[in-house]
Design a protein around this motif. Structure first.
Motif, PDB file in Angstrom:
ATOM      1  N   ALA A 156       0.949  -1.061   0.533  1.00 42.38           N
ATOM      2  CA  ALA A 156       0.058   0.179   0.021  1.00 42.38           C
ATOM      3  C   ALA A 156       0.545   1.055   0.038  1.00 42.38           C
ATOM      4  O   ALA A 156       0.868   2.172  -0.513  1.00 42.38           O
ATOM      5  N   LYS A 157       1.985   1.172   1.009  1.00 43.54           N
ATOM      6  CA  LYS A 157       2.412   2.779   0.942  1.00 43.54           C
ATOM      7  C   LYS A 157       4.516   1.939   0.492  1.00 43.54           C
ATOM      8  O   LYS A 157       4.729   1.428   0.591  1.00 43.54           O
ATOM      9  N   HIS A 158       4.362   2.820  -1.032  1.00 44.06           N
ATOM     10  CA  HIS A 158       6.058   2.120  -1.764  1.00 44.06           C
ATOM     11  C   HIS A 158       6.829   2.303  -1.011  1.00 44.06           C
ATOM     12  O   HIS A 158       6.972   3.705   0.079  1.00 44.06           O
ATOM     13  N   VAL A 159       7.948   2.018  -1.718  1.00 41.50           N
ATOM     14  CA  VAL A 159       9.570   1.739  -0.507  1.00 41.50           C
ATOM     15  C   VAL A 159       9.653   2.644  -0.969  1.00 41.50           C
ATOM     16  O   VAL A 159      10.013   3.646  -1.877  1.00 41.50           O
ATOM     17  N   ASP A 160      10.611   3.625   0.122  1.00 40.27           N
ATOM     18  CA  ASP A 160      11.603   5.134   0.013  1.00 40.27           C
ATOM     19  C   ASP A 160      12.258   4.334  -1.294  1.00 40.27           C
ATOM     20  O   ASP A 160      13.611   3.594  -1.886  1.00 40.27           O
ATOM     21  N   ALA A 161      12.376   5.217  -2.458  1.00 37.04           N
ATOM     22  CA  ALA A 161      12.915   4.845  -4.332  1.00 37.04           C
ATOM     23  C   ALA A 161      15.003   4.993  -3.454  1.00 37.04           C
ATOM     24  O   ALA A 161      15.477   5.121  -4.386  1.00 37.04           O
ATOM     25  N   SER A 162      15.146   6.054  -2.590  1.00 35.89           N
ATOM     26  CA  SER A 162      16.523   6.255  -2.453  1.00 35.89           C
ATOM     27  C   SER A 162      16.667   4.836  -1.942  1.00 35.89           C
ATOM     28  O   SER A 162      18.350   5.362  -2.486  1.00 35.89           O
TER      29      SER A 162
END
Ligand SMILES: [Zn+2]
Ligand SMILES: [Zn+2]
Length: 255
Positions: free
Chosen positions: A33-39
């Protein structure tokens, strides 16, 4: 069997345990539901079950995973993740981990605490080619199946053969008499219908329930290796309960 393979350098990333991140979605059967931190480069750990392997990996890829590990909560057996249909849209690597590795990873992540656990996936040359899997599926498993069917067939054949024979114990319990010419009565057979020899004094004769008589060794071999029927009148020498326990129990239940 889908997605990209690891390069020579392997793949470095931070382990993300979905069981902590989104407990309801532990099997990864829907995108996070909440995408992971793309950094960060995330290696997402999900659990086997609920949906197909490729579906899980697809969902995690859509959620921002750099790679996916699918842990087996039940068995300690490494397997290859197969998928049917077109999987060309899957471009991240993924791997299956057996129960002990799965639990090891979870424990290590717990121990690492809030700073997180960095792991490196490396290529395992031995599992690189699923040659053994392919060999097993295309050749060995049909052979095993055929072997199994053959054994069943032989067992059935043996069962059928045994059903046609009289049990040795039962044959031994049939009466025996000693032949004497002096006691011979008109109309009685004077020869053994199996070996066609005339009876001699002191020959041991087996007397069947139908009253037909044969040499003990001739009729015993006949009843225990050929047929449980009298060679002359074809009467079954065994009572129903001896020859077919199933039939007799059925009869009893009907009565
Ligand atoms: Zn005989
Ligand atoms: Zn007979």
């Amino acid at each position: 069997m889908f997605g990209s393979h690891l390069g020579d350098d392997g793949l470095m990333g931070k382990l993300l345990m979905v069981e902590d991140y989104e407990p309801d979605n532990i099997d990864g059967c829907s995108p996070l539901a909440k995408h992971v931190d793309a950094s960060e480069s995330w290696i997402i750990l999900i659990e086997r079950g609920g949906c197909g392997f490729v579906e899980k990996v697809r969902n995690m890829q859509a959620s921002g995973a750099a790679a996916v590990l699918v842990g087996d909560p039940w068995y300690d057996l490494p397997i290859t993740m197969y998928a049917s249909g077109d999987t060309s849209d899957v471009h991240i690597p993924s791997s299956f981990v057996a129960r002990s590795q799965y639990n090891g990873l979870r424990q290590a992540a717990r121990d690492a605490g809030s700073k997180g656990l960095n792991i490196k996936l490396v290529r395992n040359e031995y599992y690189e080619l699923p040659f053994l899997d392919v060999l097993f599926i295309t050749i060995l498993s049909p052979m095993l199946m055929m072997g199994f069917i053959y054994v069943l067939y032989r067992l059935r054949l043996r069962q059928h053969r045994l059903r046609d024979l009289a049990p040795t114990d039962f044959v031994n319990s049939l009466p025996v008499k000693t032949f004497y010419h002096s006691k011979y009565r008109e109309g009685e057979p004077a020869e053994c219908a199996i070996c066609l020899d005339d009876f001699d004094d002191e020959d041991e004769l087996r007397v069947l329930p139908c009253r037909h008589q044969y040499h003990v060794k001739c009729i015993d071999r006949w009843l225990t290796t050929r047929k449980k029927f009298c060679p002359i009148c074809k009467q079954n020498v065994c009572p129903v309960s001896e020859s077919s326990p199933l039939l007799s129990s059925r009869l009893r239940s009907i009565v």
